[in-house]
Structure formats: structure tokens, C-alpha cells
Design an enzyme around this catalytic site. Structure first.
Site, short mmCIF file in Angstrom:
data_model
loop_
_atom_site.label_atom_id
_atom_site.label_comp_id
_atom_site.label_asym_id
_atom_site.label_seq_id
_atom_site.Cartn_x
_atom_site.Cartn_y
_atom_site.Cartn_z
N SER A 199 30.85 51.51 10.21
CA SER A 199 30.07 51.08 9.05
C SER A 199 28.78 51.90 8.99
O SER A 199 28.85 53.12 8.86
CB SER A 199 29.79 49.56 9.14
OG SER A 199 29.08 49.11 8.01
N THR A 200 27.62 51.27 9.10
CA THR A 200 26.35 51.98 9.00
C THR A 200 26.25 53.07 10.07
O THR A 200 26.46 52.82 11.25
CB THR A 200 25.18 51.00 9.17
OG1 THR A 200 25.36 49.92 8.28
CG2 THR A 200 23.86 51.70 8.89
N MET B 295 26.84 47.86 11.45
CA MET B 295 26.31 46.50 11.48
C MET B 295 27.44 45.48 11.57
O MET B 295 28.54 45.72 11.10
CB MET B 295 25.50 46.21 10.21
CG MET B 295 24.17 46.91 10.11
SD MET B 295 23.29 46.37 8.63
CE MET B 295 22.06 47.65 8.50
N ASP C 253 32.73 43.45 12.48
CA ASP C 253 34.06 43.78 11.98
C ASP C 253 34.77 44.67 13.01
O ASP C 253 34.19 45.65 13.48
CB ASP C 253 33.98 44.50 10.64
CG ASP C 253 35.34 44.72 10.00
OD1 ASP C 253 36.26 43.94 10.28
OD2 ASP C 253 35.47 45.68 9.21
N HIS D 188 33.27 51.22 6.03
CA HIS D 188 32.75 50.32 4.99
C HIS D 188 32.05 51.15 3.92
O HIS D 188 31.05 51.81 4.19
CB HIS D 188 31.75 49.33 5.58
CG HIS D 188 32.35 48.38 6.58
ND1 HIS D 188 31.59 47.60 7.41
CD2 HIS D 188 33.64 48.07 6.85
CE1 HIS D 188 32.38 46.86 8.17
NE2 HIS D 188 33.62 47.14 7.85
#
Length: 339
Positions: A161-162, A280, A283, A188
Site C-alpha cells: 500500500s503506502t 498502512m 491488509d 492499493h
């Protein structure tokens, strides 16, 4: 401690709107505003904010140039605002390459259903990047003592993600053209961004990288990027294939690492390597649990090389990771150990 935020945008209306949302959250406050990139650089030096929110299209100096200068002069977490278009995706990816940590669509209504959700999206993003200063990835020793036996791996799934766009570029630049095990990327990202992201990865990697479409046959030496806003699942039958489905609205992440991992655990059993990179949240944790129950292997990125340690940490804390690796070690280990 209160998070001090500098808001940068050439629109007075948008500056006020963002400032009002930030100031309504007790965790943070706006300490200054700027209407162009040059002012942003000056205000960053003067006010020393903890986070900068940055528009990309402004007079005098654009946002990407401002981010580059901020990272040279006084590095600080930057949250970019972007448009949900193919060109907007390219610009945002340029900003992430320049050093921005994360992004949000500028038209909040495109990603939120009500004002409370809009406020939560913005303030949670700010709080998330505020906890993490930009880190420089560097090689360190593998933190596990026993290497996993990955000789039977048929599929690799990477979840992130991030910080993922930058991390994935580091990884795929380093993988050799001779690498044959197929890879699926679950990043993401909005649906309008993943075509441009897949294109960028394909341009820098010797491997064939594309955005996945429903019915894709999983081929040796190919990499598939899960389309944003949808869910990706795999099926081992008929040589292996990808299935893209509309997401249940109750699922927070679209695409979801958990869902991709779960489908791989069901259809590929012990023949999967799951890799959890910077991001973050958590997940991937429950999907990793299913992969471990199926006797597959899990690698997690280490804290030092992660921009945001949330996703790897969630897997590590549950005892699900077989190995914890620095970002710059992952490509070499894949090349030497898989297949």
C-alpha cells in the site's frame, strides 16, 4: 503531540476546505498555507510542519518540483492531491518518485459517500504519514536464520500500500530478465491509476508487466497488476488464470491483499510465496494466515526499509512471516531461491 500541517494549493476555496477538515480533528492543526510551490518551500523552512499536503498543478512552481526541493532542503512527509485521470495518475506517480509518501484524489466526492467519510479519509492519511519520516532503503542482513525451501513455488503474490509504488520500482528494476515465476501485484490504488502504474513498471523492468484483466492466463515470466477498485482472485485449473470481480462494498481495500492471498491458498496450496511490503493497516494478515495453513511461505519487508511498517508488522507480529527482508535484498533472494 499535535500534528502540524502546511496546506499547499493555488485554490483559496480548496485551502479553506482542507484546513477546516484538518482543524476539526483534535490530533492536528494547520500552521500555515501556501498558494504555490515556491511558497511551500519557504513555509516548510520557516514553520517546520510535520506534514505537507500538496497540489500538483500551481503557478510559479508546480507541486512535483516543490516536493523535490523539499526533500533536498528539509524532508517532511508529503501527501499529494491528484485527479482521478490517467494523466493525473502519471503525475502522481512522478510525485511519489520525487519523495511524496502518499496521495488522495482531489475530488473527495469521487472516493467518499458522506462528509464524515471525507474527513476520516483525509485526517487518517495525514496521521499515517506523520508517523513515518522518509526512509532510505539499504541492504541489511536477512533477519531469519533458516531459508525457506521455495523450489516448488508456482506463483508469487506481492501485497503493498503506502510506499508501494516506489518499493515495487526498486524490486522490479533489479529482477533479471531470466526470472520465470509469474508474479501478481496487489497495490492499493484507484482504478484510474493502475494502468499507468503497470505501464511505468513495464518500462523499467525486463519482465513483461501489465494490468490484469479477467480471464488472463498466468504465464511464465509475466507480472500482473491487480486493477484498482476491483478484486483479483486466481485459479490453478487449466494452467492457472486470473479472475477479476466487482468488490463487496463492505471490503475496505479494492484490491485486497487478503482476498488475493486467500484465493491462492485455496487453489495453489503450498506452492505460493506471499510477499508483504510497506503499507498502512493490516491488509494481508488474514490472507497470510490462510497461506501458512496451506504450507505456503510468507516474506515481510523489514521496518528499516519500509516507508510505512503497518502491513509487514501485522504479519510479523502474528508469527506468519518466514523471513524478514530489506527491500533491496528481495529481488536477489527471489532470483536465487525461487524455482
Amino acid at each position: 503531540m499535535t500534528i502540524r500541517v502546511l496546506v499547499v494549493d493555488d485554490s483559496g476555496f480548496f485551502r479553506r476546505r482542507v484546513s477546516d477538515i484538518i482543524n476539526s480533528d483534535g490530533r492536528m492543526e494547520v500552521v500555515g498555507v501556501a498558494s504555490n510551490g515556491r511558497e511551500a518551500i519557504e513555509q516548510n523552512e520557516l514553520l517546520k510542519p510535520d506534514v505537507v499536503t500538496m497540489d500538483y498543478e500551481m503557478p510559479v512552481m508546480d507541486g512535483i518540483t516543490a516536493v523535490k526541493n523539499i526533500m533536498l532542503q528539509r524532508p517532511v512527509p508529503v501527501l499529494m492531491f491528484s485527479s482521478l485521470t490517467f494523466e493525473g495518475a502519471r503525475v502522481t506517480l512522478d510525485a511519489l518518485d520525487a519523495g511524496a509518501l502518499d496521495f488522495l484524489p482531489k475530488n473527495f466526492e469521487d472516493i467518499a459517500t458522506d462528509s464524515a467519510q471525507i474527513k476520516r479519509l483525509l485526517t487518517d492519511k495525514i496521521a499515517g504519514v506523520a508517523r513515518n519520516q522518509t526512509r532510505v532503503s539499504k541492504p541489511i542482513a536477512t533477519k531469519s536464520t533458516i531459508k525457506s525451501d521455495l523450489s516448488k513455488t508456482e506463483l508469487i503474490i506481492i501485497g503493498t500500500s503506502t510506499g508501494g509504488p516506489a518499493a515495487l520500482q526498486v524490486l522490479f528494476k533489479a529482477l533479471p530478465a531470466t526470472f520465470k515465476t509469474p508474479i501478481i501485484i496487489v497495490q492499493h490504488m484507484p482504478g484510474s491509476f493502475t494502468p499507468a502504474f503497470a505501464e511505468r513498471l513495464n518500462n523499467i523492468s525486463p519482465l513483461a508487466i501489465k494490468e490484469a484483466v479477467n480471464g488472463d492466463v498466468i504465464k511464465s515470466g509475466h507480472v500482473y497488476v491487480a486493477p484498482g477498485g476491483m478484486q483479483l482472485m486466481v485459479d490453478r485449473r487449466n494452467g492457472g488464470s486470473i479472475h477479476i470481480r466487482e468488490s463487496d462494498p463492505r471490503v475496505n481495500y479494492r484490491p485486497s491483499v487478503d482476498i488475493a492471498f486467500a484465493s491462492a491458498a485455496k487453489h495453489y496450496g503450498a506452492n505460493v510465496l506471499g510477499v508483504v511490503l510497506t503499507g498502512m493497516g493490516a491488509d494481508g494478515r488474514e490472507g497470510a494466515r490462510l497461506l501458512k495453513e496451506a504450507k505456503s511461505h510468507i516474506w515481510a519487508q523489514d521496518e528499516e526499509s519500509s516507508i510505512i511498517f503497518g502491513m509487514p508488522m501485522a504479519v510479523i507480529k502474528e508469527g506468519l512471516s518466514d523471513e524478514i527482508l530489506a527491500l533491496t535484498n528481495i529481488a536477489g533472494r527471489l532470483a536465487s531461491d525461487v524455482g
